[in-house]
Design a protein around this motif. Structure first.
Motif, PDB file in Angstrom:
ATOM      1  N   TYR A   1      -8.347 -81.658  93.953  1.00  0.00           N
ATOM      2  CA  TYR A   1      -6.907 -81.427  93.889  1.00  0.00           C
ATOM      3  C   TYR A   1      -6.371 -82.032  92.590  1.00  0.00           C
ATOM      4  O   TYR A   1      -6.724 -83.161  92.219  1.00  0.00           O
ATOM      5  CB  TYR A   1      -6.187 -82.082  95.071  1.00  0.00           C
ATOM      6  N   GLY A   2      -5.506 -81.288  91.924  1.00  0.00           N
ATOM      7  CA  GLY A   2      -4.880 -81.778  90.700  1.00  0.00           C
ATOM      8  C   GLY A   2      -3.602 -81.016  90.434  1.00  0.00           C
ATOM      9  O   GLY A   2      -3.397 -79.907  90.937  1.00  0.00           O
ATOM     10  N   ASN A   3      -2.718 -81.607  89.624  1.00  0.00           N
ATOM     11  CA  ASN A   3      -1.444 -80.950  89.317  1.00  0.00           C
ATOM     12  C   ASN A   3      -1.265 -80.745  87.823  1.00  0.00           C
ATOM     13  O   ASN A   3      -0.163 -80.472  87.357  1.00  0.00           O
ATOM     14  CB  ASN A   3      -0.274 -81.765  89.881  1.00  0.00           C
TER      15      ASN A   3
ATOM     16  N   ARG B   1      -8.219 -74.483  97.695  1.00  0.00           N
ATOM     17  CA  ARG B   1      -8.388 -75.142  96.404  1.00  0.00           C
ATOM     18  C   ARG B   1      -9.854 -75.018  95.998  1.00  0.00           C
ATOM     19  O   ARG B   1     -10.721 -74.831  96.858  1.00  0.00           O
ATOM     20  CB  ARG B   1      -8.002 -76.631  96.489  1.00  0.00           C
ATOM     21  N   PRO B   2     -10.147 -75.095  94.695  1.00  0.00           N
ATOM     22  CA  PRO B   2     -11.558 -75.021  94.271  1.00  0.00           C
ATOM     23  C   PRO B   2     -12.414 -76.036  95.010  1.00  0.00           C
ATOM     24  O   PRO B   2     -12.078 -77.214  95.087  1.00  0.00           O
ATOM     25  CB  PRO B   2     -11.480 -75.331  92.769  1.00  0.00           C
TER      26      PRO B   2
ATOM     27  N   THR C   1      -8.760 -80.043  88.116  1.00  0.00           N
ATOM     28  CA  THR C   1      -9.691 -79.684  89.192  1.00  0.00           C
ATOM     29  C   THR C   1     -11.047 -79.260  88.628  1.00  0.00           C
ATOM     30  O   THR C   1     -12.096 -79.594  89.193  1.00  0.00           O
ATOM     31  CB  THR C   1      -9.117 -78.538  90.050  1.00  0.00           C
ATOM     32  N   GLU C   2     -11.034 -78.523  87.496  1.00  0.00           N
ATOM     33  CA  GLU C   2     -12.293 -78.084  86.907  1.00  0.00           C
ATOM     34  C   GLU C   2     -13.126 -79.272  86.420  1.00  0.00           C
ATOM     35  O   GLU C   2     -14.345 -79.326  86.620  1.00  0.00           O
ATOM     36  CB  GLU C   2     -12.027 -77.129  85.734  1.00  0.00           C
ATOM     37  N   ILE C   3     -12.449 -80.234  85.781  1.00  0.00           N
ATOM     38  CA  ILE C   3     -13.162 -81.415  85.277  1.00  0.00           C
ATOM     39  C   ILE C   3     -13.723 -82.227  86.438  1.00  0.00           C
ATOM     40  O   ILE C   3     -14.884 -82.673  86.405  1.00  0.00           O
ATOM     41  CB  ILE C   3     -12.230 -82.279  84.402  1.00  0.00           C
TER      42      ILE C   3
ATOM     43  N   PRO D   1      -4.696 -87.122  90.899  1.00  0.00           N
ATOM     44  CA  PRO D   1      -5.838 -86.238  91.198  1.00  0.00           C
ATOM     45  C   PRO D   1      -6.623 -86.781  92.388  1.00  0.00           C
ATOM     46  O   PRO D   1      -6.694 -87.989  92.612  1.00  0.00           O
ATOM     47  CB  PRO D   1      -6.658 -86.275  89.904  1.00  0.00           C
ATOM     48  N   GLN D   2      -7.206 -85.880  93.143  1.00  0.00           N
ATOM     49  CA  GLN D   2      -7.819 -86.283  94.411  1.00  0.00           C
ATOM     50  C   GLN D   2      -9.051 -85.448  94.708  1.00  0.00           C
ATOM     51  O   GLN D   2      -9.117 -84.254  94.416  1.00  0.00           O
ATOM     52  CB  GLN D   2      -6.793 -86.124  95.540  1.00  0.00           C
TER      53      GLN D   2
END
Length: 338
Positions: free
Chosen positions: A109-111, A197-198, A116-118, A52-53
């Motif tokens: 960024y997340g996969n 991205r969000p 991403t929400e957290i 996550p980034q």
């Protein structure tokens, strides 16, 4: 602008604030290491196994036209609630303060589901709790940034000056969310040419202190400071008794300089006044002063401090004032038994 590294320094401070906040948040420990970067969004790609980034990107710099640069009131001449170093001079050879806004987009960024929400949720909470960064906080963060990666580009650039020189002309920094609607965010990401991205946008407001056009080389002679002179000290807003925590007004001549501070009783710790004008200074006494006779001096310091320079400050005459004791008492109720 006071220092060409100031914008990079604020970005580094913002990044460090995010990194520290994520590390200290126990709720994010299940995500593992969260990478924080300051890259253009079109240069970021996350694979299936990517961590996550958070990415902080400076996309615009604008002038803050709403900032009060501390210009003197030619008509009323009343005390204005401006720090000493914001007193702008119109003398020849002086540059007025520059206030700018730095516009950032912060992207998660997340996969995996909900990453991403957290991330965005905790970042928004962190920034909401940290709306203002003081000069001391910025200095501490830059010292940390300069030491954890001495081979980094910013750390090497700071070595050419110093953290103290980088921050001494910088006032507090304010961070505020800039909540874009769908159309505004769409235009921004079209400009960035990255995959959406969000994200959340932030506006960072910063103020630089007035500086001279002519910069002195190390070891060269510096411009002489004016000798301040104190004539009298009175309580404010009323000319009554002076007690611990009172606000006082110093009246005199040549009281305003690039850096104006106050020294109590010959001590090493200097007080920063609330308002400075050429013929008067408003300041607040510490709460822990003992009753009795005290001495105060006005201290002028050089805005630029260079190696091999001596006599970096000029002090005024000492003026005494009497601090009256504060009497406190309490009434203890006694119960009467029949």
């Amino acid at each position: 602008m006071s220092n060409g590294l100031a914008i990079a320094a604020i970005t580094a401070v913002f990044k460090n604030l995010l990194e520290d906040g994520l590390v200290q948040n126990a709720a994010l420990s299940s995500m593992g290491n969260v990478l924080v970067t300051t890259l253009p969004p079109d240069q970021i790609s996350i694979g299936v196994d990517g961590q996550p980034q958070l990415n902080l990107f400076l996309y615009q710099v604008s002038e803050n036209r709403n900032a009060d640069l501390g210009k003197s009131d030619a008509k009323g001449g009343k005390l204005r609630n401006q720090p000493a170093h914001h007193q702008a001079s119109t003398e020849e050879g002086t540059i007025l303060p520059l206030a700018i806004n730095l516009h950032y987009v912060l992207t998660a960024y997340g996969n995996k589901d909900f990453q991403t929400e957290i991330l965005l949720g905790y970042v928004i909470q962190l920034m909401h709790q940290t709306p203002v960064l003081s000069n001391a906080t910025i200095r501490a963060m830059l010292n940390h940034v300069a030491t954890i990666n001495r081979s980094g580009l910013l750390a090497q650039a700071i070595e050419s000056t110093s953290v103290e020189a980088l921050t001494e002309q910088l006032d507090q920094v304010r961070i505020a969310p800039n909540l874009f609607d769908t159309e505004q965010m769409s235009r921004l990401w079209s400009l960035l040419q990255g995959s959406y991205r969000p994200s959340i946008a932030y506006e960072v407001s910063m103020m630089f202190i007035a500086s001279k056009k002519s910069s002195l080389a190390p070891g060269s002679s510096k411009e002489a400071l004016n000798q301040p002179q104190i004539e009298k000290i009175v309580a404010w807003p009323t000319d009554g008794e002076i007690v611990a925590g009172s606000s006082l007004i110093i009246y005199g001549k040549n009281l305003s300089e690039d850096i104006t501070l106050l020294r109590l009783n010959g001590g090493e710790n200097l007080l920063e006044p609330q308002i400075v004008e050429d013929n008067r200074i408003l300041f607040k006494l510490p709460q822990n002063l003992y009753a009795g006779v005290h001495k105060v001096q006005v201290v002028h310091q050089q805005l630029y401090k260079y190696q091999n320079c001596k006599d970096l400050e000029v002090v005024s005459n000492e003026q005494t004032f009497v601090l009256h004791p504060t009497i406190q008492f309490s009434v203890k109720e006694e119960s009467c038994n029949p």
